[in-house]
Every structure is written in structure tokens, then in C-alpha cells.
Design a protein around this motif. Sequence first.
Motif, PDB file in Angstrom:
ATOM      1  N   ASP A   7     -21.464 -58.035 -52.024  1.00 48.32           N
ATOM      2  CA  ASP A   7     -20.603 -58.062 -50.660  1.00 48.32           C
ATOM      3  C   ASP A   7     -21.357 -58.627 -49.266  1.00 48.32           C
ATOM      4  O   ASP A   7     -20.653 -59.220 -48.671  1.00 48.32           O
ATOM      5  N   SER A   8     -22.719 -58.446 -49.696  1.00 51.15           N
ATOM      6  CA  SER A   8     -23.556 -58.873 -48.605  1.00 51.15           C
ATOM      7  C   SER A   8     -23.428 -60.439 -48.562  1.00 51.15           C
ATOM      8  O   SER A   8     -23.590 -61.171 -47.486  1.00 51.15           O
ATOM      9  N   MET A   9     -23.757 -60.919 -49.796  1.00 55.55           N
ATOM     10  CA  MET A   9     -23.723 -62.513 -49.909  1.00 55.55           C
ATOM     11  C   MET A   9     -22.326 -63.176 -49.422  1.00 55.55           C
ATOM     12  O   MET A   9     -22.140 -64.120 -48.790  1.00 55.55           O
ATOM     13  N   LYS A  10     -20.937 -62.340 -49.691  1.00 51.80           N
ATOM     14  CA  LYS A  10     -19.890 -62.777 -49.496  1.00 51.80           C
ATOM     15  C   LYS A  10     -19.618 -62.723 -47.672  1.00 51.80           C
ATOM     16  O   LYS A  10     -19.272 -63.647 -47.220  1.00 51.80           O
ATOM     17  N   LYS A  11     -20.244 -61.553 -47.355  1.00 53.79           N
ATOM     18  CA  LYS A  11     -20.085 -61.510 -45.837  1.00 53.79           C
ATOM     19  C   LYS A  11     -21.124 -62.567 -45.111  1.00 53.79           C
ATOM     20  O   LYS A  11     -20.481 -63.200 -44.163  1.00 53.79           O
ATOM     21  N   SER A  12     -22.115 -63.018 -45.508  1.00 55.77           N
ATOM     22  CA  SER A  12     -22.932 -63.920 -45.162  1.00 55.77           C
ATOM     23  C   SER A  12     -22.377 -65.217 -45.148  1.00 55.77           C
ATOM     24  O   SER A  12     -22.307 -66.257 -44.381  1.00 55.77           O
ATOM     25  N   PHE A  13     -21.865 -65.520 -46.477  1.00 53.48           N
ATOM     26  CA  PHE A  13     -20.948 -66.909 -46.638  1.00 53.48           C
ATOM     27  C   PHE A  13     -19.987 -66.983 -45.766  1.00 53.48           C
ATOM     28  O   PHE A  13     -19.589 -68.046 -45.035  1.00 53.48           O
ATOM     29  N   ASP A  14     -19.158 -65.794 -45.577  1.00 53.05           N
ATOM     30  CA  ASP A  14     -18.148 -65.938 -44.685  1.00 53.05           C
ATOM     31  C   ASP A  14     -18.476 -66.262 -43.162  1.00 53.05           C
ATOM     32  O   ASP A  14     -17.832 -66.948 -42.172  1.00 53.05           O
ATOM     33  N   GLN A  15     -19.709 -65.645 -42.583  1.00 57.60           N
ATOM     34  CA  GLN A  15     -20.126 -65.819 -41.227  1.00 57.60           C
ATOM     35  C   GLN A  15     -20.648 -67.222 -41.200  1.00 57.60           C
ATOM     36  O   GLN A  15     -20.458 -67.902 -40.311  1.00 57.60           O
ATOM     37  N   MET A  16     -21.386 -67.791 -42.272  1.00 55.42           N
ATOM     38  CA  MET A  16     -21.649 -68.992 -42.417  1.00 55.42           C
ATOM     39  C   MET A  16     -20.776 -70.230 -42.043  1.00 55.42           C
ATOM     40  O   MET A  16     -20.620 -71.180 -41.307  1.00 55.42           O
ATOM     41  N   MET A  17     -19.719 -69.888 -42.664  1.00 57.78           N
ATOM     42  CA  MET A  17     -18.446 -70.711 -42.917  1.00 57.78           C
ATOM     43  C   MET A  17     -17.533 -70.748 -41.530  1.00 57.78           C
ATOM     44  O   MET A  17     -17.427 -71.749 -40.753  1.00 57.78           O
TER      45      MET A  17
END
Length: 148
Positions: free
Chosen positions: A24-34
Motif C-alpha cells: 500500500d505504501s509503495m502504491k501510494k508513493s507511486f501514485d504521488q510520483m506519477m
Amino acid sequence: MAKANGKSKATTKEFEALTQMPTDSMKKSFDQMMSFGSDMTEMNRSGFQAMAESAKAAGKGLETMSSKNMEFMKDTIERNVEATRALSGITSMEDAAEAQAKFAKEAFQSYMGQMNEMANLFVTTMREAVEPLNAQATNVVEKFQMKA
């Protein structure tokens, strides 16, 4: 054996919960990066647009100033020709001095008027040229403040 299965199921759920957190943390970080990448792309596009608008305003102002300077030079040459004609018909030193003083006064007033007009045009041109860049900078600051 039932206890073992109960513990096994509990352990499995704990393991899944522990592995889900980083996912979940990685998905959230990826979404923020995008999202950040998309924001940067938009800022670049609008930044280039602001620079183009600024250059257009500056070019228009320079064109206006150039045109006004050409008009001034043409008028100055015409006044000089008229003054020369007037001086050529003068017979006394007193009339020549008076004509020369009048010419000098008019030339100075004309020059000062032209300089004031050029200063005003320059200020207006700079204001219009900087306006799109200021708007873009304000927009960028506001976006970063919202993200913070």
C-alpha cells in the motif's frame, strides 16, 4: 490440530497484513510520483506558453518603440530643414539669434517629449512582458504550497 490451524490462519493473516502495508505504501508513493510527474509536465507546458506570451509582448513593445523613433527622426529632419530655410532668409544677427534660440527651444522640448514617451513605452512593455511570467511563477508557488 485445530489449534494449529487457528494459529496458522492467524499467522497467515498477520503475514498478509504485514506484507500489505509495504505494498500500500509503495502504491501510494507511486501514485504521488506519477501525480508529481504530471504536475511537472503541466508546469513545463504552461511555462513555455508564458515565455512565448512574454516574448510576443516584448516584440510588440519594441516594434512600437521603433516606429515611434522613426516618426521622431522624420519629424526632426523636417524641422531641421524648415529651420535651415528660415535661417537662410534672415538678414540681421538679432533675427538669426532669435530664430536659433526658438529652434533650440523647440528641439529640446521635442527631444524631452520623445524621451518621456520612450520611457513610458518601455515601462509599459516591460510590465506587459513580465505579466505572463509573474502569473506562471504565482501558479507554480501555489501548486507547491498545495502539495506541501
